[in-house]
Design a protein around this motif. Structure first.
Motif, PDB file in Angstrom:
ATOM      1  N   ASN A 514      41.912  27.245   4.420  1.00 23.98           N
ATOM      2  CA  ASN A 514      40.491  27.151   4.145  1.00 23.98           C
ATOM      3  C   ASN A 514      40.218  25.968   3.219  1.00 23.98           C
ATOM      4  N   ARG A 515      38.969  25.724   2.935  1.00 21.15           N
ATOM      5  CA  ARG A 515      38.595  24.531   2.183  1.00 21.15           C
ATOM      6  C   ARG A 515      39.213  24.513   0.789  1.00 21.15           C
ATOM      7  N   ARG A 516      39.181  25.638   0.098  1.00 25.54           N
ATOM      8  CA  ARG A 516      39.673  25.667  -1.282  1.00 25.54           C
ATOM      9  C   ARG A 516      41.170  25.396  -1.340  1.00 25.54           C
ATOM     10  N   GLU A 517      41.925  26.042  -0.468  1.00 27.49           N
ATOM     11  CA  GLU A 517      43.367  25.843  -0.478  1.00 27.49           C
ATOM     12  C   GLU A 517      43.730  24.423  -0.029  1.00 27.49           C
ATOM     13  N   PHE A 518      42.983  23.903   0.936  1.00 26.77           N
ATOM     14  CA  PHE A 518      43.219  22.529   1.398  1.00 26.77           C
ATOM     15  C   PHE A 518      43.001  21.536   0.249  1.00 26.77           C
ATOM     16  N   ALA A 519      41.920  21.716  -0.496  1.00 28.47           N
ATOM     17  CA  ALA A 519      41.641  20.826  -1.621  1.00 28.47           C
ATOM     18  C   ALA A 519      42.707  20.946  -2.700  1.00 28.47           C
ATOM     19  N   TYR A 520      43.175  22.186  -2.952  1.00 27.58           N
ATOM     20  CA  TYR A 520      44.207  22.386  -3.972  1.00 27.58           C
ATOM     21  C   TYR A 520      45.509  21.695  -3.577  1.00 27.58           C
ATOM     22  N   ARG A 521      45.939  21.870  -2.331  1.00 32.20           N
ATOM     23  CA  ARG A 521      47.193  21.252  -1.892  1.00 32.20           C
ATOM     24  C   ARG A 521      47.053  19.736  -1.795  1.00 32.20           C
ATOM     25  N   LEU A 522      45.848  19.284  -1.458  1.00 33.48           N
ATOM     26  CA  LEU A 522      45.634  17.843  -1.379  1.00 33.48           C
ATOM     27  C   LEU A 522      45.750  17.204  -2.760  1.00 33.48           C
ATOM     28  N   ALA A 523      45.293  17.918  -3.794  1.00 37.12           N
ATOM     29  CA  ALA A 523      45.370  17.386  -5.157  1.00 37.12           C
ATOM     30  C   ALA A 523      46.810  17.231  -5.627  1.00 37.12           C
ATOM     31  N   HIS A 578      33.754  21.905  10.980  1.00 43.16           N
ATOM     32  CA  HIS A 578      34.404  20.801  10.275  1.00 43.16           C
ATOM     33  C   HIS A 578      35.885  21.134  10.062  1.00 43.16           C
ATOM     34  N   PHE A 579      36.764  20.193  10.429  1.00 42.23           N
ATOM     35  CA  PHE A 579      38.199  20.361  10.264  1.00 42.23           C
ATOM     36  C   PHE A 579      38.742  19.225   9.400  1.00 42.23           C
ATOM     37  N   GLY A 580      39.756  19.518   8.603  1.00 46.21           N
ATOM     38  CA  GLY A 580      40.373  18.526   7.741  1.00 46.21           C
ATOM     39  C   GLY A 580      41.844  18.332   8.080  1.00 46.21           C
ATOM     40  N   ILE A 581      42.309  17.081   7.974  1.00 40.04           N
ATOM     41  CA  ILE A 581      43.706  16.743   8.236  1.00 40.04           C
ATOM     42  C   ILE A 581      44.179  15.852   7.097  1.00 40.04           C
ATOM     43  N   ALA A 582      45.312  16.177   6.510  1.00 40.00           N
ATOM     44  CA  ALA A 582      45.923  15.331   5.486  1.00 40.00           C
ATOM     45  C   ALA A 582      47.342  15.018   5.933  1.00 40.00           C
ATOM     46  N   ASP A 626      41.403   4.710  -1.627  1.00 38.93           N
ATOM     47  CA  ASP A 626      39.949   4.790  -1.765  1.00 38.93           C
ATOM     48  C   ASP A 626      39.514   5.670  -2.924  1.00 38.93           C
ATOM     49  N   ALA A 627      40.269   6.718  -3.223  1.00 37.57           N
ATOM     50  CA  ALA A 627      39.832   7.676  -4.236  1.00 37.57           C
ATOM     51  C   ALA A 627      41.039   8.423  -4.778  1.00 37.57           C
ATOM     52  N   ALA A 628      40.816   9.105  -5.901  1.00 36.45           N
ATOM     53  CA  ALA A 628      41.857   9.934  -6.501  1.00 36.45           C
ATOM     54  C   ALA A 628      42.126  11.128  -5.586  1.00 36.45           C
ATOM     55  N   PRO A 629      43.310  11.768  -5.709  1.00 37.35           N
ATOM     56  CA  PRO A 629      43.627  12.894  -4.816  1.00 37.35           C
ATOM     57  C   PRO A 629      42.562  13.984  -4.822  1.00 37.35           C
ATOM     58  N   GLY A 630      42.012  14.283  -6.003  1.00 42.68           N
ATOM     59  CA  GLY A 630      41.011  15.336  -6.070  1.00 42.68           C
ATOM     60  C   GLY A 630      39.692  14.980  -5.426  1.00 42.68           C
ATOM     61  N   ALA A 631      39.444  13.682  -5.184  1.00 41.03           N
ATOM     62  CA  ALA A 631      38.179  13.243  -4.603  1.00 41.03           C
ATOM     63  C   ALA A 631      38.330  12.764  -3.170  1.00 41.03           C
ATOM     64  N   LEU A 632      39.536  12.854  -2.608  1.00 42.25           N
ATOM     65  CA  LEU A 632      39.770  12.334  -1.251  1.00 42.25           C
ATOM     66  C   LEU A 632      38.950  13.084  -0.209  1.00 42.25           C
TER      67      LEU A 632
END
Length: 919
Positions: A514-523, A578-582, A626-632
């Motif tokens: 989900n969005r929250r876990e994706f953002a956490y792992r991306l950071a 909306h889907f996210g890929i890192a 382009d941006a810091a990990p937390g803002a990607l």
């Protein structure tokens, strides 16, 4: 038994009347200094404070209204979370009713659909900046002390004000205080209660006055407000708090006096505390408490012959008088007096008096011996019958007592070695605690450990306590201890936590993050990352055509295709479609090739329920450069918005310049209120000249902003920001007052023209502002011209037209600005109460070289003459333009030919009543 008898003899020989007397006196003198840190004393004081609140109830002022999301509202909508269009409709109704401020105590930190977010953002813009949205400071992880602020999505926060909405609980889980604010992005930001309570502070905390009864707060169901059954008079000129009160939404907190109330109602009571100036405070009672203890000690020593009944009566009188005084101080002067320490001191004084008459030491010894025997019997019974496994072991790690449940788990009997009958993890903890006991034999050592057995999962609490041996050698005393092992079955909790962890990390429909876990792992992503966000084009239309079930199947199919293509990478369903890929930037290749490959992935149709469904996607990309990990993630979503905004563009990468422009806009919005307060805005005036006579008729007031850091800022940049934030009403009112005050000192009958924003005209009381400005400045109403654009009345023609008529009746001149650039419909022009038409400068500049434009200007002037309206031409820069306009019948001109915008004294010194146009 031998140890117990020795301990009893020791107590009998050591405790006497004098010893107990000295001990009681010492405790009485120490209690004032240490009492405030004792939990039971704090609890007694808090209970007394609550009782005093209950004995002197107060009514709410009624200035803050609670609009509740109750069960009736939930049943009426039938779904949760609600679509954001409902909040947009609510805001429009509240603004139309004339409320002051609105605090939406609803979490908007996650994106909804684009349509829903835009509807709510538009409603916030229409509200004129009077809406507060909640921000929450919370721990990033339960095991971390670092905090992060959860805030509404930027699209909503652009047109509203952030306000902290944290509800802080005391150690006993009860809410007694509220914060005045905190730091948000380095800026002091008030809490919702501080903003609604109309105070300036944003730091510290205050106690809530729970003598204010929640049932006296005006409360309405949200569904009743939406249905229009709540009269506008009930909420006009009041602040409104919108939040959940339904029990199923679980926004309920424990409070003194009233048990449990809804979280939004706590914000209301906190703001009522400020509005009623009930700033509850506590004083340093330690000196008075020490004096009271000393007087009691002297009184007890000097009254040995007084009967205990008399002393008891005196003590009760002191308690009664003290409680009445404390009640009056709390009720009348908002001073909280803790009386737990004095009354405990009084109890100790009574025990001291009793000790003067009875050998309390021996009585305590007898009681202690009896209690010890009963305790041993009770503990054996508890251990035997406990549902938790309980094991007692000695210094040799031999089991001396064990419950039946513990025997079943460990498969061991009393007398067996603990080391041979339990899990290796438990053995390691026991050995570690033994080592700690040898290093610090005087302390109790404890630890928790989880372990697995054949029957399930268990939690073991191991405790090692020293055994008092007064006559033993130091080395012997160091090695002696008593151990306890409590075993609890946590199989159900373990299974629940595993399921909860899965639910908290994964999207239920697709199985992706989900969005929250994706953002956490991306950071915490290692190495350079390339983040992509894609959405399905026309997803809403597909769902409407094929059905919601097929829409869900479509999302699963997209997730499966992404999973096959990006196995091992981070994949998430961010929201809706909306889907996210890192993925690692080193493996992704160039951004162009990666984007083309991602688009090509959906070149083939998806097979749903036996049918081939072709889809297309938009893609936004951002890399670690382009941006810091937390803002990607936000950067990639910004790129996706850019891709969707460009016709024919399927993908876009993040453009830092866009972020810079957005940051500058946010900075200007923050600085704008201070700019108005610090007079950074100023007015320039551009003359308006009569073509026929060449004389000065007046001037148009033009606002400018001299920013202390950025210098002069164009109105084209800051006016849209002011309109989106709602500050345009305050800025427009300042401009009106400033222009009228300046023009009142001009000679002759020179008029002044003031631009009025459509939003200002619609949302503010423009009639009252104009009357006040004219009265304050002394300017005759006929010398004031209000210039409006067509957008002021296109959205709400009827009410706006009524305002225009009311203003004209006062003698104010109304001009239609930039005529010809908007809708310019003849159907409304005939009914508008206007006196002037202003031809937009874009027509004036092109009319001499373009016959078509010239005919448009001719038609506008002819139309104005037919409607008995004066005509003002803007942007006149050459003598030829002035000549053509005069020949066509235009009466008034304005532009660089006659003068650039300038300060009023310089403008007047150049133009006077005798000035004429040169031939």
């Amino acid at each position: 038994m031998r140890d117990s008898k020795a301990a009893g003899d020791y107590l009998s020989n050591g405790i006497g009347t004098i010893t107990v007397r000295l001990l009681l006196i010492a405790v009485m003198l120490a209690l004032p200094a240490a009492g405030s840190s004792v939990g039971i004393i704090r609890g007694i004081n808090n209970s007394l404070f609550a009782k005093r609140f209950q004995w002197a109830p107060r009514a709410a002022t009624g200035n803050v209204v609670f609009v509740a999301i109750d069960k009736h509202s939930l049943d009426a909508v039938g779904t949760w979370p609600w679509p954001r269009r409902i909040y947009a409709t609510l805001l429009d109704k509240l603004v139309a009713s004339g409320v002051k401020d609105v605090f939406l105590d609803v979490d908007f930190s996650a994106f909804s659909s684009t349509e829903e977010d835009e509807l709510l953002a538009a409603a916030l813009a229409r509200s004129g900046g009077g809406v507060l949205l909640p921000v929450f400071r919370q721990r990033e992880m339960a095991s971390s002390s670092e905090t992060a602020v959860t805030r509404p999505i930027p699209q909503l926060l652009q047109n509203a004000w952030p306000a902290f909405a944290n509800v802080a609980m005391d150690a006993d889980g009860i809410v007694r205080r509220f914060d005045l604010g905190s730091q948000l992005d380095g800026n002091p930001t008030q809490s919702a209660a501080a903003a609604l309570g109309r105070i300036d502070g944003s730091s510290g905390s205050l106690l809530i006055d729970y003598s204010i009864r929640p049932d006296t707060v005006p409360t309405f169901s949200l569904s009743d407000v939406l249905n229009g059954t709540v009269p506008a008079e009930a909420i006009r000129d009041r602040s409104v708090v919108v939040g959940a009160s339904a029990a199923e939404l679980k926004d309920i907190f424990a409070v003194p006096v009233y048990g449990a109330i809804a979280g939004p109602l706590i914000h209301v009571l906190a703001s009522e505390t400020l509005l009623q100036n009930r700033f509850l405070r506590m004083v340093d009672e330690i000196p008075l408490e020490l004096l009271f203890a000393a007087l009691l000690i002297v009184g007890v020593v000097c009254s040995r012959s007084t009967r205990l009944v008399t002393m008891m009566a005196v003590a009760l009188t002191i308690v009664a008088v003290g409680e009445i005084g404390a009640f009056l101080l709390q009720w009348r002067y908002a001073i909280l007096v803790g009386t737990a320490v004095p009354w405990l001191t009084l109890l100790l004084a009574w025990m001291l008096a009793l000790n003067e008459r009875v050998d309390l030491g021996r009585m305590l010894v007898a009681i202690a011996n009896t209690e010890a025997r009963n305790t041993r019997r009770l503990m054996r019974r508890i251990i035997a019958d406990s549902s938790d496994g309980v094991v007692a072991f000695d210094s040799n790690l031999k089991i001396v007592e064990a419950s039946e449940s513990a025997k079943a788990v460990l498969r061991a009997e009393i007398g067996a070695s603990l080391l041979g009958s339990t899990d290796a993890a438990v053995i390691d903890i026991v050995r570690r605690l033994v080592s700690e006991h040898e290093a610090e034999p005087g302390k109790v050592h404890t630890a928790l450990v989880d372990f697995a057995a054949q029957a399930g999962y268990y939690e073991a609490s191991v405790t090692i306590s020293p055994i008092e041996q007064p006559d033993a050698h130091l080395a012997t005393a160091r090695s002696r201890f008593a151990g306890c092992l409590i075993i609890r079955d946590i199989t159900a909790r373990y299974d629940y936590e595993e399921r909860l962890k899965t639910l908290s990390e994964l999207d239920e429909l697709t199985g992706l993050l989900n969005r929250r876990e994706f953002a956490y792992r991306l950071a915490t992503f290692q190495g350079e990352a390339l983040v992509s966000v894609l959405d399905i084009e026309r997803f809403s239309s597909l769902c409407a055509t094929l059905g919601r079930d097929v829409g869900d199947e479509l999302l699963k199919a997209v997730a499966a295709r992404l999973g096959n293509a990006f196995a091992g990478d981070l994949l998430a369903r961010l929201d809706r479609d909306h889907f996210g890929i890192a993925t690692s930037a080193t493996h992704a290749g160039t951004i162009d090739s990666f984007a083309d490959g991602l688009l090509a992935l959906f070149g083939e149709p998806l097979h749903l329920s036996g049918s081939a469904v072709p889809i297309s996607v938009h893609v936004g990309l951002a890399s670690s450069n382009d941006a810091a990990p937390g803002a990607l993630l936000n950067a990639a979503e910004s790129a996706l918005d850019a891709a969707k905004a460009l016709a024919g563009r399927r993908w876009s990468s993040f453009d830092p310049s866009t972020a810079v422009r957005q940051a500058r806009s946010r900075r200007l919005e923050r600085d704008m209120r201070d700019a108005l307060r610090n007079r950074q805005f100023f007015l320039l005036f551009q003359p308006q000249i009569e073509f026929a006579s060449g004389r000065l008729l007046g001037a148009e007031a033009l606002i400018r902003w001299n920013h202390p850091e950025f210098g002069l800022i164009s109105p084209a940049e800051f006016i849209p920001i002011a309109e989106s934030s709602g500050l345009i009403c305050d800025i427009g009112r300042w401009t009106l007052f400033e222009a009228c005050t300046e023009a009142a000192g001009w000679p002759g009958e020179f008029g002044v023209a003031v631009n009025v924003s459509a939003l200002q005209f619609e949302q503010s009381d423009i009639e009252a502002d104009v009357r006040e400005a004219l009265s304050f400045s002394g300017l005759p109403s006929a010398r004031l011209c209000l210039e409006l654009t067509e957008s002021a009345f296109l959205r709400q023609g009827g009410p706006v037209t009524a305002k225009m008529r009311a203003l004209r009746e006062t003698g104010v001149v109304i001009a239609l600005d930039d005529f010809g650039t908007g809708y310019s419909s003849m159907s409304y022009l005939a009914d508008l109460p206007v006196d002037k038409l202003k031809i937009d400068q874009s027509f004036v500049r092109r009319m001499n070289g373009n016959p078509t434009v010239l005919e448009i200007v001719r038609a506008i002037i002819s139309l104005a003459h037919g409607l008995k309206l004066q005509v003002v031409a803007e942007g006149v820069e050459t003598e030829l333009e002035a000549e053509v306009l005069q020949r066509l019948g235009c009466q008034t001109g304005q532009g660089y030919l006659f003068g650039r915008p300038d300060e009023a004294p310089r403008m007047l010194s150049k133009w006077n009543a005798e000035k004429r146009l040169s031939a």
